[in-house]
Scaffold this active site. Structure first.
Site, PDB file in Angstrom:
ATOM      1  N   PHE A 188       0.837  -1.230   0.104  1.00  0.00           N
ATOM      2  CA  PHE A 188       0.065   0.047   0.102  1.00  0.00           C
ATOM      3  C   PHE A 188       0.945   1.302  -0.193  1.00  0.00           C
ATOM      4  O   PHE A 188       1.548   1.572   0.994  1.00  0.00           O
ATOM      5  CB  PHE A 188      -0.785   0.028   1.214  1.00  0.00           C
ATOM      6  CG  PHE A 188      -2.012   1.138   1.232  1.00  0.00           C
ATOM      7  CD1 PHE A 188      -2.801   1.384   0.307  1.00  0.00           C
ATOM      8  CD2 PHE A 188      -1.457   2.400   1.807  1.00  0.00           C
ATOM      9  CE1 PHE A 188      -3.809   2.455   0.317  1.00  0.00           C
ATOM     10  CE2 PHE A 188      -2.292   3.688   1.847  1.00  0.00           C
ATOM     11  CZ  PHE A 188      -3.524   3.573   0.922  1.00  0.00           C
ATOM     12  N   ASP A 207       9.824   2.908   1.769  1.00  0.00           N
ATOM     13  CA  ASP A 207       8.354   3.654   2.011  1.00  0.00           C
ATOM     14  C   ASP A 207       8.150   3.603   3.303  1.00  0.00           C
ATOM     15  O   ASP A 207       7.679   2.543   4.001  1.00  0.00           O
ATOM     16  CB  ASP A 207       7.221   2.965   1.282  1.00  0.00           C
ATOM     17  CG  ASP A 207       6.110   3.874   1.537  1.00  0.00           C
ATOM     18  OD1 ASP A 207       5.922   4.579   2.503  1.00  0.00           O
ATOM     19  OD2 ASP A 207       4.950   3.614   0.868  1.00  0.00           O
ATOM     20  N   LYS A 255       3.121  11.364   6.764  1.00  0.00           N
ATOM     21  CA  LYS A 255       2.384  11.303   8.153  1.00  0.00           C
ATOM     22  C   LYS A 255       2.873  11.955   9.137  1.00  0.00           C
ATOM     23  O   LYS A 255       2.730  13.053   9.520  1.00  0.00           O
ATOM     24  CB  LYS A 255       2.160   9.647   8.164  1.00  0.00           C
ATOM     25  CG  LYS A 255       1.219   9.250   7.100  1.00  0.00           C
ATOM     26  CD  LYS A 255       0.728   7.838   7.619  1.00  0.00           C
ATOM     27  CE  LYS A 255      -0.310   7.294   6.387  1.00  0.00           C
ATOM     28  NZ  LYS A 255      -1.511   8.027   6.133  1.00  0.00           N
TER      29      LYS A 255
END
Length: 407
Positions: free
Chosen positions: A147, A232, A261
């Site tokens: 994801f 990531d 984030k």
């Protein structure tokens, strides 16, 4: 959910939101009005323990005073210039973040998906300009169960039907191999391979931790084959796993860190790709950009975030709480839980399907004052703010134990 009279305002506000909003999310029926630390209060005044932390965007908790101070101070001075000009927060932010990562250059963006798209463009351009891959033939290896965001390029190499179906046609140039299978990754490399893009831990997949040596193996293979390794770390990085980066658990340094984030402190969206000059230096003016990327407010908050991480306190806190979380969750295996995975203050919990779906478990937790989020099937993930107290975390885990044991 049965709504009591004390929940009437929550029900009304929730229904109003659903009526005028595109249904690309299926939120739990709670309407938050205030939050501090690890606790959120809804419009009816009911407090809820946050065990999601905005998918790791709130690693430092809600309304962290140092982050709010940085944001408030910057709001009174300057918020946005665009990258057409340089503002006085930019150099500090890029220098601090580059030093934290041990890299030369920083390319600030806004969202995690933007950072992944940036990494893809950089990998391809490096492949053509540095490695010498023929034009239009660069390939990037990705992992199953990934994801990385929701742009059309990114969902094109997802194997999640819900994320992918009906959004094609998709961009070519991606090769998928099983996550955690180093031999398959190595076998997939060709002279056209420019990079490998993987999550060191797959968060959306249910906190899937690869086998020991996987990340170190990727690093070795990429170095040997002249291929870039992009990690990531959008969900896994910045303290969540008990180290600054999840790659640190194997003493691995990727060629590109993809961050987001928590970098915005839960206040503004901030993301970045961080790499050395021989990688990020392939970009020239006009070839990539973002109006809001690296804006003054984002840089002020991002600098304060890096300052917090530089103390090491949050990394140590996550590592310490891993012991508590692991012990409590492993004690539930066979008692409503069939599997757990824990790294730092991050856990994937596979609930026995006989107990209910992940959604049903989260709804039951909501009724007990705990906010968590399901992922696939009967799996839920727990990612509390790193500032949560031992007592509050134990109470939250007590609620989970009560829910799963009632099957």
């Amino acid at each position: 959910m049965t709504v009591s009279t004390t929940d009437r305002r929550t029900a009304v506000e929730f229904d109003r939101a659903e009526q005028r909003t595109a249904h690309n999310y299926h939120p739990l029926p709670v309407v938050v009005a205030h939050a501090e630390g690890a606790w959120m209060t809804d419009v009816d005044g009911t407090r809820h323990l946050d065990l999601l932390a905005g998918y790791s965007a709130l690693n430092f908790g809600h309304s962290h005073p140092r982050l709010l101070e940085a944001a408030h101070a910057q709001l009174d001075k300057l918020t946005l210039t665009s990258r057409a000009f340089v503002h006085d927060q930019f150099a500090d932010f890029t220098a601090k973040l580059g030093d934290l990562c041990g890299k030369d250059l920083v390319l600030p963006m806004n969202t995690g998906a933007e950072a992944v798209e940036t990494a893809i463009k950089v990998i391809r351009k490096w492949g053509y300009q540095v490695k010498g891959i023929p034009a239009g033939q660069a390939e990037i290896i990705v992992a199953s169960g990934n994801f990385h965001g929701r742009t059309t390029t990114i969902v094109g190499f997802s194997d999640d039907a819900e994320a992918r179906d009906d959004f094609g046609p998709f961009a070519p140039g991606f090769t998928t191999v099983p996550y955690g299978d180093l031999a398959a990754l190595e076998a997939a490399i060709t002279p056209r391979t420019a990079g490998v893009l993987v999550e060191p831990i797959q968060g959306e997949g249910g906190v899937i931790i690869p086998p020991p040596g996987y990340l170190a193996g990727i690093r070795e293979v990429c170095t040997r084959e002249n291929v870039l390794f992009a990690a990531d770390e959008i969900q896994a990085g910045l303290g969540r796993t008990g180290r600054t980066f999840a790659c640190d658990h194997e003493d691995v340094v990727p060629d590109l860190y993809v961050l987001g984030k928590a970098l915005g402190g839960g206040i503004v969206p901030v993301s970045a790709v961080v790499a050395d000059r021989d990688v990020l230096g392939v970009l020239k003016p006009g070839q990539h950009g973002s109006t809001f990327g690296g804006n003054a407010l984002a840089c002020a908050v991002g600098s304060a975030v890096v300052d917090l991480l530089a103390t090491g306190d949050f990394q140590r806190r996550a590592a310490d709480l891993e012991v508590l979380v692991r012990s409590r969750l492993e004690s539930l295996v066979g008692r409503g839980v069939v599997g757990v995975r824990v790294r730092g203050l991050w856990a994937g919990v596979d609930v026995d399907p006989r107990v209910g779906s992940g959604r049903q478990v989260c709804e039951a937790l909501l009724a007990r004052g705990v906010l968590a989020k399901d992922t696939h099937g009967s799996t839920i993930r727990l990612a509390p703010p790193l500032v949560v107290s031992d007592e509050d975390l134990s109470w939250g885990l007590d609620q989970l134990a009560e829910v799963v044991s009632q099957a």
